[in-house]
Design an enzyme around this catalytic site. Structure first.
Site, PDB file in Angstrom:
ATOM      1  N   ILE A 100     -11.376   4.995  -2.611  1.00 62.02           N
ATOM      2  CA  ILE A 100     -11.961   5.249  -1.296  1.00 62.02           C
ATOM      3  C   ILE A 100     -12.773   4.024  -0.877  1.00 62.02           C
ATOM      4  CG2 ILE A 100     -13.613   6.692  -0.011  1.00 62.02           C
ATOM      5  CD1 ILE A 100     -11.117   8.240  -0.700  1.00 62.02           C
ATOM      6  N   HIS A 117       1.551   3.893   3.843  1.00 60.10           N
ATOM      7  CA  HIS A 117       1.513   5.304   3.435  1.00 60.10           C
ATOM      8  C   HIS A 117       2.935   5.882   3.421  1.00 60.10           C
ATOM      9  CE1 HIS A 117      -0.410   9.119   2.657  1.00 60.10           C
ATOM     10  NE2 HIS A 117       0.471   9.670   3.480  1.00 60.10           N
ATOM     11  N   ASP A 152      -5.969   7.909   6.623  1.00 63.10           N
ATOM     12  CA  ASP A 152      -4.558   7.835   7.035  1.00 63.10           C
ATOM     13  C   ASP A 152      -4.348   8.211   8.506  1.00 63.10           C
ATOM     14  OD1 ASP A 152      -3.894   7.112   4.434  1.00 63.10           O
ATOM     15  OD2 ASP A 152      -3.516   9.158   3.809  1.00 63.10           O
TER      16      ASP A 152
HETATM   17  C1  GRF Z   1       3.490   3.145  -2.523  1.00 58.63           C
HETATM   18  O1  GRF Z   1       4.385   4.208  -2.567  1.00 58.63           O
HETATM   19  C2  GRF Z   1       2.503   3.376  -1.419  1.00 58.63           C
HETATM   20  O2  GRF Z   1       3.018   4.009  -0.310  1.00 58.63           O
HETATM   21  C3  GRF Z   1       1.503   4.271  -2.109  1.00 58.63           C
HETATM   22  O3  GRF Z   1       1.388   3.718  -3.403  1.00 58.63           O
HETATM   23  C4  GRF Z   1       2.627   3.120  -3.754  1.00 58.63           C
HETATM   24  C5  GRF Z   1       2.365   1.740  -4.238  1.00 58.63           C
HETATM   25  O4  GRF Z   1       3.513   1.173  -4.808  1.00 58.63           O
HETATM   26  N1  GRF Z   1       0.285   4.360  -1.370  1.00 58.63           N
HETATM   27  P1  GRF Z   1       3.474  -0.276  -5.440  1.00 58.63           P
HETATM   28  O5  GRF Z   1       2.256  -0.342  -6.360  1.00 58.63           O
HETATM   29  O6  GRF Z   1       3.395  -1.282  -4.342  1.00 58.63           O
HETATM   30  O7  GRF Z   1       4.757  -0.413  -6.213  1.00 58.63           O
END
Ligand code: GRF
Length: 198
Positions: A100, A117, A152
Site C-alpha cells: 500500500i 491491474h 485501482d
Molecule cells: C501482474 O499480473 C500484475 O497485473 C499484478 O501482478 C502481476 C505482476 O507480474 N498486479 P510480474 O511480476 O510483472 O510478472
C-alpha cells in the site's frame, strides 16, 4: 503549417522529445519489468524498487545493470522520493507492486504514476482479480491506469479485453493466467511508449 496539421500535432506522440526516466516498482516475478527492459532504449528505466530483496525482478534489474532500491519492512517514503529524485525519475510504473502506498506519496506523483491491474476495471479491483473474475465467468482483461488515492480507480490509460464473458471459464486457470500475463507484457510497453509525451 495548415490548421489540420496543427491539430494533429497536438495529439501525436512527440518522438523527438527526450525519453522519460522511469522507475518500476515490483514485488515478485518481474515479467512486466523484463518486457520494459527488453524495450530499451525506447524505454529508459533508471531505478527498480522492490519490497522484496529475493524477488526475481530484482535479479532481472541487476542483470540489466539497472540500480535497485530494496525497501525495508518499515518504509520511509520520503527516502524513496529522494532516491527517485537522485536518479532523475520522471514517471513511476507499479508493475506487480504489492504494498500500500501512502496518500502523500501518491499526491507527490499525481499524473506521474501508472499501475497495471489484471482486470477490466472498474470490475474486480484489489487482490486476486484474475481468480475472482475467472470464477465468476466474467469478461477478463487488463487495465493500465493513473494512480490516485482510491484503490485501482484512477483514470484509465489503456484497457484491453482478453476473454469475453464465459470464454475463460471453459479453459483451465493456468492457461488463462498465461494469456493475461502475455497481454500485460505487451501493454506495459505500449503504455510507456504512449507516455512519451505525457
Ligand atoms: C501482474 O499480473 C500484475 O497485473 C499484478 O501482478 C502481476 C505482476 O507480474 N498486479 P510480474 O511480476 O510483472 O510478472
Amino acid at each position: 503549417m495548415t490548421s489540420q496539421q496543427n491539430q494533429f500535432n497536438k495529439t501525436a506522440v512527440d518522438f523527438s522529445a527526450p525519453a522519460l526516466n522511469w522507475a518500476v516498482f515490483i514485488s515478485g516475478h518481474g515479467s512486466n519489468l523484463q518486457a520494459m527492459i527488453d524495450a530499451h532504449p525506447a524505454i529508459n528505466i533508471r531505478l527498480v524498487v522492490s519490497n522484496k530483496a529475493e524477488a526475481q525482478g530484482v535479479a532481472r534489474a541487476e542483470r540489466a545493470g539497472i540500480p535497485t532500491l530494496i525497501l525495508p519492512q518499515d518504509i520511509d517514503w520520503s527516502e524513496v522520493t529522494s532516491s527517485l529524485r537522485a536518479q532523475q525519475v520522471d514517471r513511476i510504473f507499479l508493475a506487480g507492486f504489492m504494498k500500500i502506498i501512502p496518500a502523500d506519496f501518491i499526491r507527490d506523483w499525481t499524473e506521474k504514476m501508472l499501475n497495471l491491474h489484471p482486470s477490466l476495471l472498474p470490475n474486480y479491483k484489489g487482490l486476486r482479480a484474475i481468480e475472482r473474475s475467472y470464477e465468476d465467468g466474467a469478461a477478463m482483461g487488463v487495465t493500465i491506469h493513473w494512480v490516485t488515492a482510491d484503490l485501482d480507480a484512477g483514470p484509465i490509460l489503456l484497457q484491453r479485453e482478453v476473454f469475453e464473458a464465459g470464454v475463460a471459464k471453459r479453459m483451465d486457470l493456468s492457461t488463462v493466467k498465461t494469456k493475461i500475463h502475455q497481454v500485460e507484457n505487451e501493454m506495459v510497453v505500449e503504455a510507456v511508449r504512449r507516455c512519451q509525451g505525457c
